[in-house]
Design an enzyme around this catalytic site. Sequence first.
Site, mmCIF file in Angstrom:
data_model
loop_
_atom_site.group_PDB
_atom_site.id
_atom_site.type_symbol
_atom_site.label_atom_id
_atom_site.label_comp_id
_atom_site.label_asym_id
_atom_site.label_seq_id
_atom_site.Cartn_x
_atom_site.Cartn_y
_atom_site.Cartn_z
ATOM 1 N N LYS A 200 0.861 -1.185 0.000
ATOM 2 C CA LYS A 200 0.000 0.000 0.000
ATOM 3 C C LYS A 200 0.894 1.230 0.000
ATOM 4 O O LYS A 200 1.692 1.433 0.909
ATOM 5 C CB LYS A 200 -0.906 -0.011 1.226
ATOM 6 C CG LYS A 200 -1.752 1.252 1.338
ATOM 7 C CD LYS A 200 -2.773 1.162 2.436
ATOM 8 C CE LYS A 200 -3.552 2.459 2.542
ATOM 9 N NZ LYS A 200 -4.560 2.419 3.588
ATOM 10 N N ARG A 222 1.129 10.154 5.760
ATOM 11 C CA ARG A 222 1.265 8.737 6.069
ATOM 12 C C ARG A 222 2.559 8.124 5.528
ATOM 13 O O ARG A 222 2.721 6.917 5.508
ATOM 14 C CB ARG A 222 0.079 7.962 5.489
ATOM 15 C CG ARG A 222 -1.281 8.408 5.959
ATOM 16 C CD ARG A 222 -2.254 7.240 5.956
ATOM 17 N NE ARG A 222 -3.648 7.626 5.872
ATOM 18 C CZ ARG A 222 -4.311 8.278 6.827
ATOM 19 N NH1 ARG A 222 -3.704 8.662 7.943
ATOM 20 N NH2 ARG A 222 -5.598 8.568 6.663
ATOM 21 N N GLU A 238 7.478 -6.517 1.164
ATOM 22 C CA GLU A 238 6.281 -6.347 2.011
ATOM 23 C C GLU A 238 5.312 -7.519 1.814
ATOM 24 O O GLU A 238 4.722 -8.023 2.766
ATOM 25 C CB GLU A 238 5.558 -5.042 1.652
ATOM 26 C CG GLU A 238 6.158 -3.788 2.271
ATOM 27 C CD GLU A 238 5.764 -3.622 3.738
ATOM 28 O OE1 GLU A 238 5.143 -4.530 4.325
ATOM 29 O OE2 GLU A 238 6.092 -2.560 4.299
ATOM 30 N N LYS A 253 -2.218 -1.555 -3.830
ATOM 31 C CA LYS A 253 -3.084 -0.382 -3.750
ATOM 32 C C LYS A 253 -2.258 0.878 -3.836
ATOM 33 O O LYS A 253 -1.262 0.957 -3.140
ATOM 34 C CB LYS A 253 -3.819 -0.423 -2.407
ATOM 35 C CG LYS A 253 -4.730 0.747 -2.166
ATOM 36 C CD LYS A 253 -5.332 0.644 -0.803
ATOM 37 C CE LYS A 253 -6.111 1.929 -0.584
ATOM 38 N NZ LYS A 253 -6.350 2.193 0.779
ATOM 39 N N SER A 279 -10.270 5.617 -4.529
ATOM 40 C CA SER A 279 -11.198 6.732 -4.729
ATOM 41 C C SER A 279 -10.752 7.699 -5.825
ATOM 42 O O SER A 279 -11.544 8.097 -6.670
ATOM 43 C CB SER A 279 -11.395 7.474 -3.406
ATOM 44 O OG SER A 279 -10.147 7.885 -2.873
HETATM 45 C C1 PBG Z 1 -7.485 3.274 5.643
HETATM 46 C C2 PBG Z 1 -7.745 3.206 4.189
HETATM 47 C C3 PBG Z 1 -7.594 4.206 3.211
HETATM 48 C C4 PBG Z 1 -8.077 3.663 2.022
HETATM 49 C C5 PBG Z 1 -8.478 2.366 2.296
HETATM 50 N N1 PBG Z 1 -8.252 2.095 3.638
HETATM 51 C C6 PBG Z 1 -7.137 5.591 3.323
HETATM 52 C C7 PBG Z 1 -5.737 5.932 3.559
HETATM 53 O O1 PBG Z 1 -4.853 5.077 3.695
HETATM 54 O O2 PBG Z 1 -5.501 7.135 3.663
HETATM 55 C C8 PBG Z 1 -8.144 4.380 0.706
HETATM 56 C C9 PBG Z 1 -9.243 3.944 -0.179
HETATM 57 C C10 PBG Z 1 -9.538 4.846 -1.318
HETATM 58 O O3 PBG Z 1 -8.878 5.871 -1.566
HETATM 59 O O4 PBG Z 1 -10.468 4.515 -2.035
HETATM 60 N N2 PBG Z 1 -6.170 3.343 6.018
#
Ligand code: PBG
Length: 328
Positions: A200, A222, A238, A253, A279
């Site tokens: 991620k 983050r 990872e 992701k 998103s």
């Molecule tokens: C929680 C999480 C996030 C997303 C999925 N789980 C946000 C982030 O890491 O800031 C993002 C999903 C998306 O953008 O559709 N940590």
Amino acid sequence: MFPTHRPRRLRQNPVLRSMVRETRLGRENLVFPMFAVPGKGVRQEIGSMPGNYRFSVDQLVEEAKRVAALGIPAVLLFGIPESKDEQATGAWTEDGIVQQATRALKKQVSSLQVFTDVCLCEYTSHGHCGIVSPEACGGRGGVLNDETLELLAKTAVSHAQAGADLVAPSDMMDGRVAAIREALDETGFVDTPIMSYAAKYASGFYGPFREAAESTPQFGDRSGYQMDAGNGREAMFEMELDFAEGADILMVKPALAYLDILAAARDRFEVPLAAYQVSGEYSMIVAAARQGWIDEERIMMESLLAIRRAGADIILTYFAPQAAKLLK
Ligand code: PBG
């Protein structure tokens, strides 16, 4: 005789094209992410993600019935709690919003698999994915890794107790899959699979989600726990770690900007792979289509197929209902 090979021969009509198509997208590949909020009768469109809503549990159940009827096998639940605190209480409490939504879905839409996102960022007052302390990271301040693991494990167990069919940790703490696996096994949930957000990345593509989940960090970002966009080999590392710790499904992701990672993982791992079309990927397509610059359905299907071609078995996507209608 020139040319010997004429690839166009097999492109002459839709029947032939379909017969030789290497990759297919089916409804069984799709998972639909949904957002649960407290209250009753709430169905609030998310401004930055048109066509997606925050639902109170009663409305979420109604929507989930429609999702299941479209042939989508699973939803992924996120929760926005009543209140947030430093310990992310809303994440692991028995009557938390995701726990409530899970119980309701398992009771009322039993054909649907309920996956739950396991993270603290929607539940912490500061919006980080773990416990924040000035002592973390060698005294420089940040998220405490090992203390956070306990809360993540507690969260995962509470989801399983509510009936979750699978838990999906998205926090990127080190060792979280092992901690969650151990906690699930100890509480009798040996059969609950873990789909880990293994690779991620710290990504700008999560922007619209953070509006939806009210989880924008109040300070910093983050990049102290999510991966650096420049790193491909580290993604394999990872994923190896998460696999060794007991992950059943490994996720990459975001999806579209990281298809190389997905393809490399496909070559390397025998376990099922998931990719999250996040998103920002969704919102970019919808926004451009609303401007009349692209054909939304076409780009949606093309991007989903590309994610499958790169190697994903499972695609988490906000387009799931729209795509499922076309695939019916
Ligand atoms: C929680 C999480 C996030 C997303 C999925 N789980 C946000 C982030 O890491 O800031 C993002 C999903 C998306 O953008 O559709 N940590």
